[in-house]
Design a protein around this motif. Structure first.
Motif, PDB file in Angstrom:
ATOM      1  N   VAL A 191      10.677  -3.955  -0.161  1.00  0.00           N
ATOM      2  CA  VAL A 191       9.816  -2.894  -0.691  1.00  0.00           C
ATOM      3  C   VAL A 191      10.647  -1.615  -0.766  1.00  0.00           C
ATOM      4  O   VAL A 191      11.361  -1.280   0.179  1.00  0.00           O
ATOM      5  CB  VAL A 191       8.605  -2.671   0.245  1.00  0.00           C
ATOM      6  N   LEU A 192      10.549  -0.912  -1.879  1.00  0.00           N
ATOM      7  CA  LEU A 192      11.260   0.352  -2.058  1.00  0.00           C
ATOM      8  C   LEU A 192      10.343   1.495  -1.645  1.00  0.00           C
ATOM      9  O   LEU A 192       9.253   1.652  -2.197  1.00  0.00           O
ATOM     10  CB  LEU A 192      11.684   0.527  -3.523  1.00  0.00           C
ATOM     11  N   LEU A 193      10.779   2.274  -0.654  1.00  0.00           N
ATOM     12  CA  LEU A 193      10.010   3.421  -0.183  1.00  0.00           C
ATOM     13  C   LEU A 193      10.785   4.698  -0.431  1.00  0.00           C
ATOM     14  O   LEU A 193      12.010   4.692  -0.556  1.00  0.00           O
ATOM     15  CB  LEU A 193       9.704   3.303   1.317  1.00  0.00           C
ATOM     16  N   ILE A 194      10.032   5.788  -0.485  1.00  0.00           N
ATOM     17  CA  ILE A 194      10.608   7.121  -0.631  1.00  0.00           C
ATOM     18  C   ILE A 194      10.048   8.003   0.473  1.00  0.00           C
ATOM     19  O   ILE A 194       9.040   7.659   1.089  1.00  0.00           O
ATOM     20  CB  ILE A 194      10.270   7.743  -2.006  1.00  0.00           C
ATOM     21  N   THR A 195      10.684   9.142   0.700  1.00  0.00           N
ATOM     22  CA  THR A 195      10.105  10.098   1.637  1.00  0.00           C
ATOM     23  C   THR A 195       9.320  11.149   0.873  1.00  0.00           C
ATOM     24  O   THR A 195       9.650  11.482  -0.275  1.00  0.00           O
ATOM     25  CB  THR A 195      11.186  10.808   2.484  1.00  0.00           C
ATOM     26  N   SER A 196       8.277  11.643   1.520  1.00  0.00           N
ATOM     27  CA  SER A 196       7.533  12.749   0.928  1.00  0.00           C
ATOM     28  C   SER A 196       8.422  13.995   0.970  1.00  0.00           C
ATOM     29  O   SER A 196       9.354  14.075   1.770  1.00  0.00           O
ATOM     30  CB  SER A 196       6.226  12.981   1.686  1.00  0.00           C
ATOM     31  N   ARG A 197       8.128  14.935   0.115  1.00  0.00           N
ATOM     32  CA  ARG A 197       8.978  16.126   0.031  1.00  0.00           C
ATOM     33  C   ARG A 197       8.911  16.995   1.285  1.00  0.00           C
ATOM     34  O   ARG A 197       9.927  17.421   1.794  1.00  0.00           O
ATOM     35  CB  ARG A 197       8.575  16.971  -1.178  1.00  0.00           C
ATOM     36  N   ARG A 198       7.695  17.253   1.764  1.00  0.00           N
ATOM     37  CA  ARG A 198       7.545  18.197   2.874  1.00  0.00           C
ATOM     38  C   ARG A 198       7.696  17.564   4.248  1.00  0.00           C
ATOM     39  O   ARG A 198       8.517  17.988   5.042  1.00  0.00           O
ATOM     40  CB  ARG A 198       6.197  18.909   2.781  1.00  0.00           C
ATOM     41  N   SER A 199       6.906  16.558   4.529  1.00  0.00           N
ATOM     42  CA  SER A 199       6.893  16.001   5.883  1.00  0.00           C
ATOM     43  C   SER A 199       7.971  14.942   6.103  1.00  0.00           C
ATOM     44  O   SER A 199       8.232  14.562   7.241  1.00  0.00           O
ATOM     45  CB  SER A 199       5.523  15.403   6.195  1.00  0.00           C
ATOM     46  N   ARG A 200       8.568  14.452   5.008  1.00  0.00           N
ATOM     47  CA  ARG A 200       9.620  13.431   5.055  1.00  0.00           C
ATOM     48  C   ARG A 200       9.121  12.099   5.619  1.00  0.00           C
ATOM     49  O   ARG A 200       9.884  11.297   6.111  1.00  0.00           O
ATOM     50  CB  ARG A 200      10.841  13.913   5.842  1.00  0.00           C
ATOM     51  N   LYS A 201       7.824  11.839   5.476  1.00  0.00           N
ATOM     52  CA  LYS A 201       7.252  10.546   5.866  1.00  0.00           C
ATOM     53  C   LYS A 201       7.590   9.521   4.796  1.00  0.00           C
ATOM     54  O   LYS A 201       7.674   9.847   3.616  1.00  0.00           O
ATOM     55  CB  LYS A 201       5.727  10.633   5.983  1.00  0.00           C
ATOM     56  N   TRP A 202       7.728   8.259   5.213  1.00  0.00           N
ATOM     57  CA  TRP A 202       7.975   7.182   4.263  1.00  0.00           C
ATOM     58  C   TRP A 202       6.672   6.820   3.569  1.00  0.00           C
ATOM     59  O   TRP A 202       5.652   6.577   4.219  1.00  0.00           O
ATOM     60  CB  TRP A 202       8.564   5.960   4.959  1.00  0.00           C
ATOM     61  N   ILE A 203       6.712   6.802   2.227  1.00  0.00           N
ATOM     62  CA  ILE A 203       5.545   6.533   1.394  1.00  0.00           C
ATOM     63  C   ILE A 203       5.980   5.719   0.178  1.00  0.00           C
ATOM     64  O   ILE A 203       7.169   5.434   0.019  1.00  0.00           O
ATOM     65  CB  ILE A 203       4.872   7.852   0.926  1.00  0.00           C
ATOM     66  N   ILE A 204       5.035   5.384  -0.681  1.00  0.00           N
ATOM     67  CA  ILE A 204       5.363   4.766  -1.964  1.00  0.00           C
ATOM     68  C   ILE A 204       5.318   5.850  -3.046  1.00  0.00           C
ATOM     69  O   ILE A 204       4.665   6.883  -2.856  1.00  0.00           O
ATOM     70  CB  ILE A 204       4.400   3.614  -2.321  1.00  0.00           C
ATOM     71  N   PRO A 205       5.984   5.645  -4.170  1.00  0.00           N
ATOM     72  CA  PRO A 205       5.881   6.611  -5.273  1.00  0.00           C
ATOM     73  C   PRO A 205       4.435   6.688  -5.764  1.00  0.00           C
ATOM     74  O   PRO A 205       3.786   5.663  -5.990  1.00  0.00           O
ATOM     75  CB  PRO A 205       6.791   6.016  -6.353  1.00  0.00           C
ATOM     76  N   LYS A 206       3.939   7.907  -5.903  1.00  0.00           N
ATOM     77  CA  LYS A 206       2.554   8.081  -6.349  1.00  0.00           C
ATOM     78  C   LYS A 206       2.389   9.452  -6.974  1.00  0.00           C
ATOM     79  O   LYS A 206       3.219  10.333  -6.790  1.00  0.00           O
ATOM     80  CB  LYS A 206       1.586   7.897  -5.191  1.00  0.00           C
ATOM     81  N   GLY A 207       1.282   9.608  -7.690  1.00  0.00           N
ATOM     82  CA  GLY A 207       1.001  10.889  -8.305  1.00  0.00           C
ATOM     83  C   GLY A 207      -0.344  10.858  -9.002  1.00  0.00           C
ATOM     84  O   GLY A 207      -1.107   9.895  -8.879  1.00  0.00           O
ATOM     85  N   ASN A 208      -0.610  11.897  -9.728  1.00  0.00           N
ATOM     86  CA  ASN A 208      -1.892  12.015 -10.419  1.00  0.00           C
ATOM     87  C   ASN A 208      -1.913  11.181 -11.692  1.00  0.00           C
ATOM     88  O   ASN A 208      -0.879  10.971 -12.318  1.00  0.00           O
ATOM     89  CB  ASN A 208      -2.165  13.482 -10.764  1.00  0.00           C
ATOM     90  N   PRO A 209      -3.098  10.708 -12.088  1.00  0.00           N
ATOM     91  CA  PRO A 209      -3.201  10.009 -13.371  1.00  0.00           C
ATOM     92  C   PRO A 209      -2.735  10.926 -14.506  1.00  0.00           C
ATOM     93  O   PRO A 209      -2.786  12.152 -14.386  1.00  0.00           O
ATOM     94  CB  PRO A 209      -4.698   9.721 -13.499  1.00  0.00           C
ATOM     95  N   MET A 210      -2.277  10.323 -15.584  1.00  0.00           N
ATOM     96  CA  MET A 210      -1.794  11.083 -16.740  1.00  0.00           C
ATOM     97  C   MET A 210      -2.684  10.772 -17.935  1.00  0.00           C
ATOM     98  O   MET A 210      -2.953   9.606 -18.217  1.00  0.00           O
ATOM     99  CB  MET A 210      -0.337  10.708 -17.020  1.00  0.00           C
ATOM    100  N   LYS A 211      -3.118  11.814 -18.623  1.00  0.00           N
ATOM    101  CA  LYS A 211      -4.109  11.658 -19.694  1.00  0.00           C
ATOM    102  C   LYS A 211      -3.733  10.642 -20.758  1.00  0.00           C
ATOM    103  O   LYS A 211      -4.559   9.879 -21.216  1.00  0.00           O
ATOM    104  CB  LYS A 211      -4.389  13.005 -20.366  1.00  0.00           C
TER     105      LYS A 211
END
Length: 151
Positions: free
Chosen positions: A24-44
């Motif tokens: 599984v490919l994980l990234i860190t969040s920008r601020r807290s540097r926690k390991w998460i998956i890539p995510k974001g807001n829906p795009m119109k």
């Protein structure tokens, strides 16, 4: 007045390594540097799974085939300008075909491949850990990542 829950989309980037081990490919969040998956807001102008694929590229440089249906969701809290939001993230499995060195958020996040067990140990969000375990069991029983699934 109730709490507003904001929808988000996320990609769960996966691959099988040379030994057939699911990763599984994980990234860190920008601020807290926690390991998460890539995510974001829906795009119109994009279907939710395509928006999730775009997040995987922008945040991790991942390119591949993404499933057209969500494998589940998890919730998290997001802080922005002294405000907190609750978010519900629909998760789409992405079979990573390659990663590129140059992507929009490189330098802002760490990006790393994990075994499923190591990913579950690195992630703090219980529901995301459970979702990864469930998806990993599904993929392991099929013997391959999501490739070939309808996108």
């Amino acid at each position: 007045m109730g709490v507003t829950i904001r929808p988000q989309v996320g990609a769960l980037p996966v691959r099988f390594d040379e030994d057939g081990i699911l990763q599984v490919l994980l990234i860190t969040s920008r601020r807290s540097r926690k390991w998460i998956i890539p995510k974001g807001n829906p795009m119109k102008r994009l279907a939710p799974h395509h928006a999730a694929a775009r997040e995987a590229f922008e945040e991790a440089g991942a390119i591949g085939e993404i499933e057209g249906r969500s494998r589940g969701h998890y919730r998290h809290r997001k802080r922005k300008a002294r405000r907190q939001f609750r978010c519900r993230v629909a998760v789409y499995v992405m079979t990573v075909e390659r990663r590129v060195e140059r992507f929009p958020e490189r330098g802002e996040r760490a990006v790393r491949w994990f075994t499923v067990d190591d990913a579950r140990g690195a992630i703090r969000n219980r529901r995301l850990r459970e979702l990864i375990a469930r998806v990993a069991a599904d993929l392991a029983s099929s013997g391959r990542p999501a490739a070939g699934q309808p996108a």
